[in-house]
Scaffold this motif. Structure first.
Motif, PDB file in Angstrom:
ATOM      1  N   VAL A 238      39.170  47.271  39.215  1.00  0.00           N
ATOM      2  CA  VAL A 238      39.110  46.637  37.668  1.00  0.00           C
ATOM      3  C   VAL A 238      38.848  48.058  36.748  1.00  0.00           C
ATOM      4  CG1 VAL A 238      38.083  45.226  36.118  1.00  0.00           C
ATOM      5  CG2 VAL A 238      38.111  44.374  38.260  1.00  0.00           C
ATOM      6  N   ILE A 239      40.010  48.101  35.993  1.00  0.00           N
ATOM      7  CA  ILE A 239      39.945  49.355  34.889  1.00  0.00           C
ATOM      8  C   ILE A 239      39.021  49.012  33.674  1.00  0.00           C
ATOM      9  CG2 ILE A 239      41.385  50.807  33.729  1.00  0.00           C
ATOM     10  CD1 ILE A 239      43.689  50.160  35.475  1.00  0.00           C
ATOM     11  N   GLU A 240      38.226  50.081  33.274  1.00  0.00           N
ATOM     12  CA  GLU A 240      37.349  49.797  32.057  1.00  0.00           C
ATOM     13  C   GLU A 240      38.531  49.367  30.930  1.00  0.00           C
ATOM     14  OE1 GLU A 240      33.383  51.950  30.693  1.00  0.00           O
ATOM     15  OE2 GLU A 240      35.343  53.372  30.189  1.00  0.00           O
ATOM     16  N   GLY A 241      38.015  48.436  30.087  1.00  0.00           N
ATOM     17  CA  GLY A 241      38.885  48.099  28.795  1.00  0.00           C
ATOM     18  C   GLY A 241      39.782  47.118  29.274  1.00  0.00           C
ATOM     19  N   GLY A 242      39.940  46.755  30.536  1.00  0.00           N
ATOM     20  CA  GLY A 242      40.972  45.719  30.928  1.00  0.00           C
ATOM     21  C   GLY A 242      41.997  46.243  31.777  1.00  0.00           C
ATOM     22  N   GLY A 243      42.691  45.218  32.493  1.00  0.00           N
ATOM     23  CA  GLY A 243      43.520  45.725  33.619  1.00  0.00           C
ATOM     24  C   GLY A 243      43.124  45.757  34.828  1.00  0.00           C
ATOM     25  N   GLU A 244      44.026  45.753  35.939  1.00  0.00           N
ATOM     26  CA  GLU A 244      43.928  45.971  37.269  1.00  0.00           C
ATOM     27  C   GLU A 244      44.582  46.877  38.058  1.00  0.00           C
ATOM     28  OE1 GLU A 244      40.984  42.359  38.870  1.00  0.00           O
ATOM     29  OE2 GLU A 244      43.153  42.578  39.616  1.00  0.00           O
ATOM     30  N   MET A 245      44.348  47.741  38.978  1.00  0.00           N
ATOM     31  CA  MET A 245      45.426  48.392  39.545  1.00  0.00           C
ATOM     32  C   MET A 245      45.066  47.841  41.192  1.00  0.00           C
ATOM     33  SD  MET A 245      46.053  52.507  40.718  1.00  0.00           S
ATOM     34  CE  MET A 245      44.582  52.348  41.727  1.00  0.00           C
ATOM     35  N   LEU A 254      54.493  45.941  54.783  1.00  0.00           N
ATOM     36  CA  LEU A 254      54.958  46.253  53.346  1.00  0.00           C
ATOM     37  C   LEU A 254      53.772  46.029  52.396  1.00  0.00           C
ATOM     38  CD1 LEU A 254      58.701  45.516  53.047  1.00  0.00           C
ATOM     39  CD2 LEU A 254      57.741  47.820  53.299  1.00  0.00           C
ATOM     40  N   ALA A 255      53.625  47.007  51.657  1.00  0.00           N
ATOM     41  CA  ALA A 255      52.592  46.541  50.536  1.00  0.00           C
ATOM     42  C   ALA A 255      53.131  46.874  48.959  1.00  0.00           C
ATOM     43  CB  ALA A 255      51.427  47.517  50.363  1.00  0.00           C
ATOM     44  N   THR A 256      52.327  46.107  47.984  1.00  0.00           N
ATOM     45  CA  THR A 256      52.925  46.039  46.784  1.00  0.00           C
ATOM     46  C   THR A 256      51.835  46.891  45.686  1.00  0.00           C
ATOM     47  OG1 THR A 256      54.269  44.061  46.828  1.00  0.00           O
ATOM     48  CG2 THR A 256      53.659  44.856  44.444  1.00  0.00           C
ATOM     49  N   LEU A 257      52.360  48.127  45.179  1.00  0.00           N
ATOM     50  CA  LEU A 257      51.337  48.811  44.323  1.00  0.00           C
ATOM     51  C   LEU A 257      51.475  48.189  42.598  1.00  0.00           C
ATOM     52  CD1 LEU A 257      49.226  50.953  43.562  1.00  0.00           C
ATOM     53  CD2 LEU A 257      51.218  52.456  43.699  1.00  0.00           C
ATOM     54  N   SER A 258      50.439  47.745  42.134  1.00  0.00           N
ATOM     55  CA  SER A 258      50.953  47.163  40.763  1.00  0.00           C
ATOM     56  C   SER A 258      49.715  47.967  39.773  1.00  0.00           C
ATOM     57  CB  SER A 258      50.527  45.746  40.635  1.00  0.00           C
ATOM     58  OG  SER A 258      51.333  45.181  41.359  1.00  0.00           O
ATOM     59  N   ARG A 259      50.213  48.690  38.812  1.00  0.00           N
ATOM     60  CA  ARG A 259      49.236  49.189  37.877  1.00  0.00           C
ATOM     61  C   ARG A 259      49.730  48.903  36.399  1.00  0.00           C
ATOM     62  NH1 ARG A 259      50.663  55.341  39.192  1.00  0.00           N
ATOM     63  NH2 ARG A 259      52.755  54.461  39.537  1.00  0.00           N
ATOM     64  N   PRO A 260      48.783  48.768  35.439  1.00  0.00           N
ATOM     65  CA  PRO A 260      49.306  48.488  33.964  1.00  0.00           C
ATOM     66  C   PRO A 260      50.230  49.512  33.541  1.00  0.00           C
ATOM     67  CG  PRO A 260      46.672  48.318  34.513  1.00  0.00           C
ATOM     68  CD  PRO A 260      47.279  49.140  35.597  1.00  0.00           C
ATOM     69  N   GLY A 261      51.101  48.995  32.815  1.00  0.00           N
ATOM     70  CA  GLY A 261      52.135  49.735  32.510  1.00  0.00           C
ATOM     71  C   GLY A 261      53.176  50.275  33.174  1.00  0.00           C
ATOM     72  N   HIS A 262      53.164  50.100  34.438  1.00  0.00           N
ATOM     73  CA  HIS A 262      54.200  50.422  35.438  1.00  0.00           C
ATOM     74  C   HIS A 262      54.836  49.193  36.302  1.00  0.00           C
ATOM     75  CE1 HIS A 262      52.930  54.710  35.291  1.00  0.00           C
ATOM     76  NE2 HIS A 262      51.702  54.289  34.972  1.00  0.00           N
ATOM     77  N   PRO A 263      55.932  49.372  36.592  1.00  0.00           N
ATOM     78  CA  PRO A 263      56.714  48.264  37.403  1.00  0.00           C
ATOM     79  C   PRO A 263      55.822  48.280  38.833  1.00  0.00           C
ATOM     80  CG  PRO A 263      58.304  50.201  37.272  1.00  0.00           C
ATOM     81  CD  PRO A 263      56.848  50.409  36.348  1.00  0.00           C
TER      82      PRO A 263
END
Length: 315
Positions: A238-245, A254-263
């Motif tokens: 959990v990222i400070e200010g909102g959003g998750e990685m 296989l794994a899926t990497l998800s970051r705010p602002g990135h596909p």
């Protein structure tokens, strides 16, 4: 490959047989880089030998498989020697009977390659303090595997109490691809992490290690939560200010990497066989300081959650 059996033998006879077999093959020079001592029971020796032999294709070794048999029988040492042009070094299976089961170090000492590192590996049960074990005392590196313990999480949680530089555990080695992926995800600014969760199948010993590593690196509380598996299945930060990685893996490949602002990005994150884990550990023969810091952090986290754990470690 040539196989040679010696019954009721001695370490000196085994050593002279190895020298003779090398000369017969026309390869008198010892081209091996280390001695790998594998302490295992009869039931586990086949899988352990196969993993050690595969790992030795990258690190040519003299592999000594120490198998303790019946301590109530008369003292006896049986040996099975395997050498050959297609073999990555030399393999010696040592079956110890009687009082010899308590003195494996005396048996293997004459068989250690001179001026080369010694690595001890316990694929199954291991000593409470590997560095104080008679065979472990001879080794530069000592490899255990919490996954084989009856209580896997308790086993990995106890590693800090017995740690001596040179110790490591395959529960930690299994995390290398996860740690590499997570570290790379922070190459670009992400923001401060407030908290996180590591998800894994119940009893997975690598999960608390990954949580402790993240906690140590991010200075944020990281919990462990059960999932349906197999193995490690996800990390949510959990990222400070909102959003998750997040890193999520459902098929052990296989794994899926998800970051705010990135596909979202699909990455290979396959579970690895024991031979690959062992080969990785044989690449580095210096103490693993990051592993030491991680098990220290894990111990501290457990003590904060349960003050009695600290008292138990000191008693």
């Amino acid at each position: 490959m040539t196989t040679f059996n010696l019954t009721e033998t001695t370490a000196s006879k085994i050593s002279s047989t190895l020298t003779r077999l090398r000369h017969q093959m026309g390869a008198p020079a010892v081209g091996m880089v280390l001695t790998l001592v594998v302490v295992v029971d009869e039931a586990g020796q086949y899988d352990a030998l196969r993993a050690a032999t595969d790992a030795a294709r990258e690190h040519p070794s003299r592999i000594l498989i120490v198998i303790n048999r019946d301590s109530a029988e008369p003292n006896r040492l049986d040996a099975e020697i395997r050498v050959g042009e297609s073999a990555p070094g030399e393999v010696v299976l040592l079956r110890l009977y009687g009082e010899l089961t308590e003195h494996g170090d005396s048996v293997i000492m004459p068989l250690l390659l001179t001026d080369t590192p010694v690595v001890a590996w316990w694929p199954g049960g291991c000593p409470e303090v590997p560095a104080k074990d008679a065979i472990g005392h001879l080794a530069n590196r000592r490899i255990t595997d919490a996954k084989s313990a009856q209580d896997t999480v308790a086993a990995v949680a106890s590693r800090d109490a017995s740690y001596v530089p040179g110790d490591t555990d395959l529960a930690w080695t299994r995390l290398t691809p996860w740690r590499s992926l997570l570290a790379a995800a922070f190459d670009q600014p992400v923001g401060k992490i407030e908290r996180g969760v590591v998800e894994a199948s119940p009893g997975n010993p690598s999960a608390p290690l990954l949580a402790a590593w993240l906690c140590d690196r991010l200075e944020a509380p990281i919990e462990v939560a059960d999932s349906g598996g197999p193995g490690l299945t996800g990390v949510r930060l959990v990222i400070e200010g909102g959003g998750e990685m997040t890193v999520s893996r459902s098929d052990a490949r296989l794994a899926t990497l998800s970051r705010p602002g990135h596909p979202d990005r699909r990455v290979a994150l396959a579970r690895r066989p024991t031979s690959e884990l062992l080969a990785e550990e044989l690449r580095r023969l210096d103490p693993d300081d990051i592993y030491a810091a991680t098990i220290r952090r894990l111990a501290q986290t457990n003590e904060q959650a349960d003050p009695q754990a600290k008292k138990g470690r000191r008693s």
